[in-house]
Design a protein around this motif. Structure first.
Motif, PDB file in Angstrom:
ATOM      1  N   UNK A   6      55.434   2.757  88.196  1.00 24.52           N
ATOM      2  CA  UNK A   6      54.537   2.502  89.254  1.00 24.52           C
ATOM      3  C   UNK A   6      53.667   3.317  89.598  1.00 24.52           C
ATOM      4  N   UNK A   7      52.317   3.314  89.610  1.00 20.81           N
ATOM      5  CA  UNK A   7      51.314   4.354  89.789  1.00 20.81           C
ATOM      6  C   UNK A   7      50.620   4.007  91.072  1.00 20.81           C
ATOM      7  N   UNK A   8      50.749   4.753  92.330  1.00 24.16           N
ATOM      8  CA  UNK A   8      50.141   4.295  93.440  1.00 24.16           C
ATOM      9  C   UNK A   8      48.591   4.758  93.576  1.00 24.16           C
ATOM     10  N   UNK A   9      47.916   4.207  94.504  1.00 17.86           N
ATOM     11  CA  UNK A   9      46.358   4.763  94.363  1.00 17.86           C
ATOM     12  C   UNK A   9      46.047   6.208  94.468  1.00 17.86           C
ATOM     13  N   UNK A  10      46.945   7.039  95.070  1.00 24.19           N
ATOM     14  CA  UNK A  10      46.548   8.390  95.308  1.00 24.19           C
ATOM     15  C   UNK A  10      47.297   9.189  94.052  1.00 24.19           C
ATOM     16  N   UNK A  11      47.527   8.508  92.925  1.00 22.76           N
ATOM     17  CA  UNK A  11      48.105   9.184  91.931  1.00 22.76           C
ATOM     18  C   UNK A  11      49.559   9.365  91.841  1.00 22.76           C
ATOM     19  N   UNK A  12      50.321   9.183  92.829  1.00 24.30           N
ATOM     20  CA  UNK A  12      51.792   9.274  92.855  1.00 24.30           C
ATOM     21  C   UNK A  12      52.391   8.278  91.723  1.00 24.30           C
ATOM     22  N   UNK A  13      53.525   8.967  91.204  1.00 28.02           N
ATOM     23  CA  UNK A  13      53.912   8.144  90.108  1.00 28.02           C
ATOM     24  C   UNK A  13      55.501   7.808  90.340  1.00 28.02           C
ATOM     25  N   UNK A  14      56.057   6.465  90.422  1.00 27.18           N
ATOM     26  CA  UNK A  14      57.492   6.230  90.772  1.00 27.18           C
ATOM     27  C   UNK A  14      57.909   5.463  89.827  1.00 27.18           C
ATOM     28  N   UNK A  15      59.147   5.084  89.825  1.00 27.53           N
ATOM     29  CA  UNK A  15      59.942   4.140  88.925  1.00 27.53           C
ATOM     30  C   UNK A  15      60.745   3.369  89.688  1.00 27.53           C
ATOM     31  N   UNK A  16      60.969   2.038  89.071  1.00 27.67           N
ATOM     32  CA  UNK A  16      61.778   0.810  89.901  1.00 27.67           C
ATOM     33  C   UNK A  16      62.611   0.281  88.800  1.00 27.67           C
ATOM     34  N   UNK A  17      63.340  -0.639  89.291  1.00 26.80           N
ATOM     35  CA  UNK A  17      64.147  -1.429  88.131  1.00 26.80           C
ATOM     36  C   UNK A  17      63.128  -2.263  87.266  1.00 26.80           C
ATOM     37  N   UNK A  18      63.401  -2.749  86.018  1.00 23.78           N
ATOM     38  CA  UNK A  18      62.472  -3.677  85.178  1.00 23.78           C
ATOM     39  C   UNK A  18      63.548  -4.722  84.788  1.00 23.78           C
ATOM     40  N   UNK A  19      63.328  -5.916  85.149  1.00 29.98           N
ATOM     41  CA  UNK A  19      62.321  -6.438  85.914  1.00 29.98           C
ATOM     42  C   UNK A  19      62.438  -6.357  87.472  1.00 29.98           C
ATOM     43  N   UNK A  20      61.458  -6.100  88.208  1.00 28.21           N
ATOM     44  CA  UNK A  20      61.279  -5.998  89.513  1.00 28.21           C
ATOM     45  C   UNK A  20      60.931  -7.419  89.988  1.00 28.21           C
ATOM     46  N   UNK A  21      60.234  -7.938  89.173  1.00 27.48           N
ATOM     47  CA  UNK A  21      59.875  -9.538  89.719  1.00 27.48           C
ATOM     48  C   UNK A  21      59.697 -10.095  88.326  1.00 27.48           C
ATOM     49  N   UNK A  22      59.943 -11.550  88.256  1.00 21.88           N
ATOM     50  CA  UNK A  22      59.856 -12.199  86.917  1.00 21.88           C
ATOM     51  C   UNK A  22      59.402 -13.766  87.339  1.00 21.88           C
ATOM     52  N   UNK A  23      58.317 -14.300  86.714  1.00 23.04           N
ATOM     53  CA  UNK A  23      57.800 -15.501  87.093  1.00 23.04           C
ATOM     54  C   UNK A  23      57.725 -16.298  85.767  1.00 23.04           C
ATOM     55  N   UNK A  24      58.343 -17.696  85.605  1.00 25.20           N
ATOM     56  CA  UNK A  24      58.423 -18.391  84.493  1.00 25.20           C
ATOM     57  C   UNK A  24      57.530 -19.693  84.710  1.00 25.20           C
ATOM     58  N   UNK A  25      56.597 -19.853  83.836  1.00 22.14           N
ATOM     59  CA  UNK A  25      55.651 -20.953  84.121  1.00 22.14           C
ATOM     60  C   UNK A  25      55.843 -21.932  82.828  1.00 22.14           C
ATOM     61  N   UNK A  26      56.250 -23.277  83.080  1.00 23.98           N
ATOM     62  CA  UNK A  26      56.474 -24.068  82.178  1.00 23.98           C
ATOM     63  C   UNK A  26      55.304 -24.757  81.385  1.00 23.98           C
ATOM     64  N   UNK A  27      55.726 -24.911  80.123  1.00 24.15           N
ATOM     65  CA  UNK A  27      54.639 -25.669  79.341  1.00 24.15           C
ATOM     66  C   UNK A  27      55.075 -26.916  78.657  1.00 24.15           C
ATOM     67  N   UNK A  84      69.274  -1.871  92.865  1.00 23.64           N
ATOM     68  CA  UNK A  84      70.600  -2.065  92.356  1.00 23.64           C
ATOM     69  C   UNK A  84      70.718  -2.957  91.237  1.00 23.64           C
ATOM     70  N   UNK A  85      69.408  -3.541  90.719  1.00 21.83           N
ATOM     71  CA  UNK A  85      69.437  -4.682  89.761  1.00 21.83           C
ATOM     72  C   UNK A  85      70.179  -5.811  90.238  1.00 21.83           C
TER      73      UNK A  85
END
Length: 303
Positions: free
Chosen positions: A39-60, A102-103
């Motif tokens: 994750x890169x913030x507007x001021x250039x700060x870089x951090x890390x989080x879990x993957x996925x933090x969020x997930x969206x499934x769209x049906x077809x 914590x995933x």
């Protein structure tokens, strides 16, 4: 005198055949995106989080109509073009999940998904390499373009981290819009079996070594807009069974699978209350599409 000396000039004719086909298809599919990791913030700060933090499934999951043109030149070069669009808009349930550091999944929601637009354009050109008895083999290149545009309504959300039954939020009406585009240039192989009596089986095996995607997610409830781009790979597989029951007419039964796997970044920003950028975050785009098609066609030739 001159007419007596005239010599007939043969007209060079190139054999040409074409098939015009139309029909309907049932799709069992989804397109998905995930965000997290860097994750890169507007001021250039870089951090890390879990993957996925969020997930969206769209049906077809819907019905489509298609039109297709197949042309064969000199019994050697084949050109194929297909256009597909959806018939119905309601496609199933969109699922949205969030995880904590914590995933552990903490938020889960379901909404009604409506695909306002689904366009699938596929074209390729191939050349027959050899033919042995009833078997022939061709190779070539092609391009697939997909465009899908969703409205998501009537969200039901649960905070599952609380462990309390009935801890649910319900919001009626339009809550989110999502648009995605896939661009898939590919290399393709076409094994073909002609069994006589007008019966043939055609296989399509294609790989896209440099697939790209674009997405736009508008979280209306939070006035949050996310724009993403991603690159990766894709594979396309198809089996087509054709029965030419009369000289000019045939029926076609086809099933296929398309799979797309992309990685990239999303740029997120608020556009109301306190407009401005939020962050740039790693993302992935994924789609698996299984379909079954039934069509009829008209065959004509110029020998």
């Amino acid at each position: 005198m001159l007419s007596a000396l005239a010599v007939p000039v043969p007209i060079l004719a190139v054999p040409f055949t074409a098939d015009l086909e139309t029909g309907f298809s049932r799709s069992f599919a989804y397109t998905q995106y995930q965000i997290g990791n860097r994750v890169t913030l507007p001021d250039g700060t870089v951090g890390y989080t879990v993957f996925p933090l969020s997930e969206l499934d769209f049906p077809l999951d819907f019905f489509t109509w298609y039109a297709e043109l197949n042309a064969d030149i000199a019994d050697r070069v084949a050109l194929r073009c297909r256009f597909t669009m959806n018939i119905n808009e309601q496609t199933g349930i969109m699922r949205d999940s969030d995880w904590n550091s914590d995933e552990i999944k903490v938020i889960y929601s379901e909404s009604d998904a409506f695909c306002k637009t689904f366009i699938y354009w596929d074209t390729d050109i191939s050349c027959r390499i050899f033919r042995i008895n009833f078997f022939s083999f061709s190779a070539g290149a092609g391009f697939t373009y997909q465009h899908m545009d969703f409205d998501v309504k009537n969200v039901v959300q649960a905070d599952i981290s609380s462990g309390l039954p009935g801890f649910t939020t319900v919001v009626p009406g339009l809550v989110l819009t999502y648009e995605a585009k896939y661009y898939l240039p590919y290399l393709v192989l076409y094994p073909r079996f002609d069994f006589g009596s007008g019966i043939s089986i055609l296989l399509k095996i294609a790989v896209s070594p440099y697939a790209t995607g674009w997405e736009r997610d508008d979280h209306i409830l939070r006035s949050k807009l996310s724009l993403g781009k991603a690159t990766g790979v894709a594979g396309l597989f198809m089996v087509d069974f054709t029965w030419r029951f009369w000289r000019w007419f045939y029926v076609s039964l086809e099933c296929g699978v398309n799979a797309v796997f992309l990685e990239g970044n999303q740029n997120q920003a608020y556009y109301a209350v306190t407009p401005g950028p939020i962050a740039r975050i790693n993302s992935s785009m994924e789609s698996t599409q299984v379909y079954l098609t039934l069509g009829v066609g008209f065959h004509f030739s110029m020998d």
